[in-house]
Design a protein around this motif. Structure first.
Motif, PDB file in Angstrom:
ATOM      1  N   GLN A 138       0.820  -1.214   0.000  1.00  0.00           N
ATOM      2  CA  GLN A 138       0.000   0.000   0.000  1.00  0.00           C
ATOM      3  C   GLN A 138       0.849   1.257   0.000  1.00  0.00           C
ATOM      4  N   ARG A 139       1.903   1.240   0.803  1.00  0.00           N
ATOM      5  CA  ARG A 139       2.783   2.415   0.904  1.00  0.00           C
ATOM      6  C   ARG A 139       3.812   2.469  -0.225  1.00  0.00           C
ATOM      7  N   ASN A 140       3.833   1.428  -1.033  1.00  0.00           N
ATOM      8  CA  ASN A 140       4.775   1.329  -2.148  1.00  0.00           C
ATOM      9  C   ASN A 140       6.206   1.592  -1.683  1.00  0.00           C
ATOM     10  N   VAL A 141       6.636   0.824  -0.687  1.00  0.00           N
ATOM     11  CA  VAL A 141       7.979   1.013  -0.134  1.00  0.00           C
ATOM     12  C   VAL A 141       9.056   0.679  -1.163  1.00  0.00           C
ATOM     13  N   CYS A 142       8.720  -0.100  -2.175  1.00  0.00           N
ATOM     14  CA  CYS A 142       9.691  -0.430  -3.230  1.00  0.00           C
ATOM     15  C   CYS A 142       9.767   0.657  -4.301  1.00  0.00           C
ATOM     16  N   GLU A 143       8.852   1.628  -4.215  1.00  0.00           N
ATOM     17  CA  GLU A 143       8.807   2.731  -5.177  1.00  0.00           C
ATOM     18  C   GLU A 143       8.656   2.219  -6.611  1.00  0.00           C
ATOM     19  N   TRP A 144       7.750   1.255  -6.786  1.00  0.00           N
ATOM     20  CA  TRP A 144       7.462   0.749  -8.126  1.00  0.00           C
ATOM     21  C   TRP A 144       6.817   1.856  -8.959  1.00  0.00           C
ATOM     22  N   PRO A 145       7.277   2.097 -10.157  1.00  0.00           N
ATOM     23  CA  PRO A 145       6.686   3.150 -10.994  1.00  0.00           C
ATOM     24  C   PRO A 145       5.276   2.805 -11.481  1.00  0.00           C
ATOM     25  N   PHE A 146       4.924   1.535 -11.424  1.00  0.00           N
ATOM     26  CA  PHE A 146       3.612   1.103 -11.908  1.00  0.00           C
ATOM     27  C   PHE A 146       2.541   1.087 -10.812  1.00  0.00           C
ATOM     28  N   LEU A 147       2.883   1.553  -9.615  1.00  0.00           N
ATOM     29  CA  LEU A 147       1.915   1.584  -8.518  1.00  0.00           C
ATOM     30  C   LEU A 147       1.788   3.025  -8.020  1.00  0.00           C
ATOM     31  N   ARG A 148       0.618   3.612  -8.219  1.00  0.00           N
ATOM     32  CA  ARG A 148       0.393   4.991  -7.801  1.00  0.00           C
ATOM     33  C   ARG A 148       0.041   5.058  -6.316  1.00  0.00           C
ATOM     34  N   PRO A 149       0.125   6.243  -5.698  1.00  0.00           N
ATOM     35  CA  PRO A 149      -0.400   6.404  -4.329  1.00  0.00           C
ATOM     36  C   PRO A 149      -1.904   6.136  -4.301  1.00  0.00           C
ATOM     37  N   HIS A 150      -2.353   5.495  -3.257  1.00  0.00           N
ATOM     38  CA  HIS A 150      -3.780   5.205  -3.041  1.00  0.00           C
ATOM     39  C   HIS A 150      -4.375   4.307  -4.133  1.00  0.00           C
ATOM     40  N   SER A 151      -3.544   3.467  -4.739  1.00  0.00           N
ATOM     41  CA  SER A 151      -4.069   2.611  -5.810  1.00  0.00           C
ATOM     42  C   SER A 151      -4.199   1.153  -5.381  1.00  0.00           C
ATOM     43  N   VAL A 152      -4.024   0.882  -4.069  1.00  0.00           N
ATOM     44  CA  VAL A 152      -4.203  -0.473  -3.542  1.00  0.00           C
ATOM     45  C   VAL A 152      -5.415  -0.463  -2.617  1.00  0.00           C
ATOM     46  N   LEU A 153      -6.387  -1.281  -2.936  1.00  0.00           N
ATOM     47  CA  LEU A 153      -7.642  -1.357  -2.184  1.00  0.00           C
ATOM     48  C   LEU A 153      -7.582  -2.578  -1.273  1.00  0.00           C
ATOM     49  N   VAL A 154      -7.849  -2.374   0.024  1.00  0.00           N
ATOM     50  CA  VAL A 154      -7.681  -3.450   1.000  1.00  0.00           C
ATOM     51  C   VAL A 154      -8.935  -3.623   1.835  1.00  0.00           C
ATOM     52  N   ALA A 155      -9.294  -4.870   2.079  1.00  0.00           N
ATOM     53  CA  ALA A 155     -10.362  -5.212   3.023  1.00  0.00           C
ATOM     54  C   ALA A 155      -9.898  -6.403   3.846  1.00  0.00           C
ATOM     55  N   SER A 156     -10.396  -6.491   5.064  1.00  0.00           N
ATOM     56  CA  SER A 156     -10.068  -7.621   5.940  1.00  0.00           C
ATOM     57  C   SER A 156     -11.352  -8.356   6.285  1.00  0.00           C
ATOM     58  N   LEU A 157     -11.370  -9.658   6.017  1.00  0.00           N
ATOM     59  CA  LEU A 157     -12.584 -10.437   6.247  1.00  0.00           C
ATOM     60  C   LEU A 157     -12.798 -10.694   7.730  1.00  0.00           C
ATOM     61  N   LYS A 158     -14.056 -10.679   8.141  1.00  0.00           N
ATOM     62  CA  LYS A 158     -14.416 -10.986   9.520  1.00  0.00           C
ATOM     63  C   LYS A 158     -14.482 -12.505   9.704  1.00  0.00           C
ATOM     64  N   GLU A 159     -14.667 -12.935  10.955  1.00  0.00           N
ATOM     65  CA  GLU A 159     -14.697 -14.374  11.241  1.00  0.00           C
ATOM     66  C   GLU A 159     -15.876 -15.072  10.569  1.00  0.00           C
ATOM     67  N   SER A 160     -16.969 -14.367  10.398  1.00  0.00           N
ATOM     68  CA  SER A 160     -18.118 -14.909   9.657  1.00  0.00           C
ATOM     69  C   SER A 160     -18.359 -14.002   8.466  1.00  0.00           C
ATOM     70  N   PRO A 161     -17.565 -14.156   7.425  1.00  0.00           N
ATOM     71  CA  PRO A 161     -17.597 -13.189   6.325  1.00  0.00           C
ATOM     72  C   PRO A 161     -18.852 -13.323   5.471  1.00  0.00           C
ATOM     73  N   THR A 162     -19.240 -12.212   4.889  1.00  0.00           N
ATOM     74  CA  THR A 162     -20.315 -12.178   3.904  1.00  0.00           C
ATOM     75  C   THR A 162     -19.870 -11.269   2.764  1.00  0.00           C
ATOM     76  N   VAL A 163     -20.514 -11.410   1.627  1.00  0.00           N
ATOM     77  CA  VAL A 163     -20.220 -10.529   0.503  1.00  0.00           C
ATOM     78  C   VAL A 163     -20.508  -9.083   0.892  1.00  0.00           C
ATOM     79  N   ALA A 164     -21.597  -8.859   1.619  1.00  0.00           N
ATOM     80  CA  ALA A 164     -21.949  -7.504   2.038  1.00  0.00           C
ATOM     81  C   ALA A 164     -20.838  -6.886   2.879  1.00  0.00           C
ATOM     82  N   GLN A 165     -20.296  -7.644   3.814  1.00  0.00           N
ATOM     83  CA  GLN A 165     -19.231  -7.124   4.687  1.00  0.00           C
ATOM     84  C   GLN A 165     -17.983  -6.757   3.880  1.00  0.00           C
ATOM     85  N   ILE A 166     -17.610  -7.606   2.937  1.00  0.00           N
ATOM     86  CA  ILE A 166     -16.409  -7.338   2.138  1.00  0.00           C
ATOM     87  C   ILE A 166     -16.616  -6.103   1.271  1.00  0.00           C
ATOM     88  N   GLN A 167     -17.772  -6.022   0.630  1.00  0.00           N
ATOM     89  CA  GLN A 167     -18.042  -4.870  -0.229  1.00  0.00           C
ATOM     90  C   GLN A 167     -18.099  -3.580   0.574  1.00  0.00           C
TER      91      GLN A 167
END
Length: 286
Positions: A65-94
């Motif tokens: 997410q922070r692009n610590v490798c400074e890859w030219p192909f990864l912009r700031p804020h271009s990584v979308l992250v979610a963490s699943l709960k113990e009883s995941p649902t599609v609604a929760q992930i979305q």
């Protein structure tokens, strides 16, 4: 008991240290590869990161997410992250993914609106030029007791990859390896598997300790490598999270004691504070 501002400052410095050991670097390079392929070829590719709790998978995602490798192909804020709960649902992930876009009135997914919100999510991903989607704690999909829950989330994951054309990283504990038998359409897309195992008490372990020692200037942490590497391994079980906690605590104790380098008595007290007074674990620094 309180720590001084100087001790807390050093503790914060240690907390922010990222050590690119061999397996961490392999996984990081692998993610970089799929981001390049996914972005330029618009192919649904992915990777899974398998690691026990505390081994660094969340830190790995944060590094991307922070692009610590400074890859030219990864912009700031271009990584979308979610963490699943113990009883995941599609609604929760979305919902978790949509919250990353900071809508003034965030849309909320429910079972009845999942299909509508899927389109909203896919459009937002395209509009914000997202390059990678990371779903942490994905092992909960395979721990779900109901088969239909697993199939619904797996189908949603495949549909997201097909609709966006973006690479996806799934991370989780050992149960995540079930992905290789769960669904052929998903496993052929999430084809790369990387692991972040617990460390062994070997040369790389001492290399990790050396990295901590050389990163801290306020006090000397060299005894971690020269004198106590085996005891530190026994105390932390080769787990990065526990190691960092122990080093942070020992460093702060050393500073507030007015000492110039960490010693066995500092590590003993640090271990006691880390595990608490009612732990059954023996203190290896006794």
């Amino acid at each position: 008991m309180t720590y001084s501002a100087k001790a807390l400052h050093t503790g914060l410095q240690i907390a922010q240290i990222r050590i690119h050991h061999t397996k961490f670097k392999e996984a990081l390079d692998g993610i970089g590869r799929i981001v390049q392929i996914g972005h330029h070829l618009r192919q649904p590719v992915g990777a899974s990161i398998v690691a026990p709790a505390g081994a660094g998978k969340t830190l790995l995602i944060d590094a991307v997410q922070r692009n610590v490798c400074e890859w030219p192909f990864l912009r700031p804020h271009s990584v979308l992250v979610a963490s699943l709960k113990e009883s995941p649902t599609v609604a929760q992930i979305q919902n978790d993914l949509l919250e990353s876009f900071s809508y003034a009135i965030p849309p909320r997914a429910r079972q009845q609106t999942n299909a509508i919100l899927f389109n909203v999510l896919a459009d937002a991903i395209d509009q914000h030029d997202i390059r990678l989607i990371a779903l942490d704690e994905y092992q909960h999909v395979f721990l779900a007791q109901k088969e239909d829950v697993r199939s619904v989330i797996i189908d949603w994951t495949k549909r997201l990859m097909s609709r966006t054309g973006l690479p996806i990283v799934l991370s989780g504990t050992e149960m995540l390896r079930s992905i290789e038998q769960a669904d052929a359409q998903l496993s052929t897309r999430i084809s790369s598997v990387f692991s972040l195992p617990e460390f062994r008490n070997d040369a790389e372990w001492r290399g990790v300790l050396t990295a901590f020692a050389t990163a801290v200037r306020e006090i000397s942490l060299s005894p971690l490598v020269e004198d106590y590497a085996n005891l530190v391994f026994k105390a932390t079980k080769g787990t990065m999270r526990l190691l960092k906690m122990l080093v942070i605590e020992a460093a702060m104790i050393t500073i507030d004691a007015g000492d110039s380098q960490v010693g066995k008595h500092h590590l003993k007290l640090a271990f006691d504070r880390m595990v608490g007074p009612d732990s059954f674990r023996d203190n290896p620094f006794e």
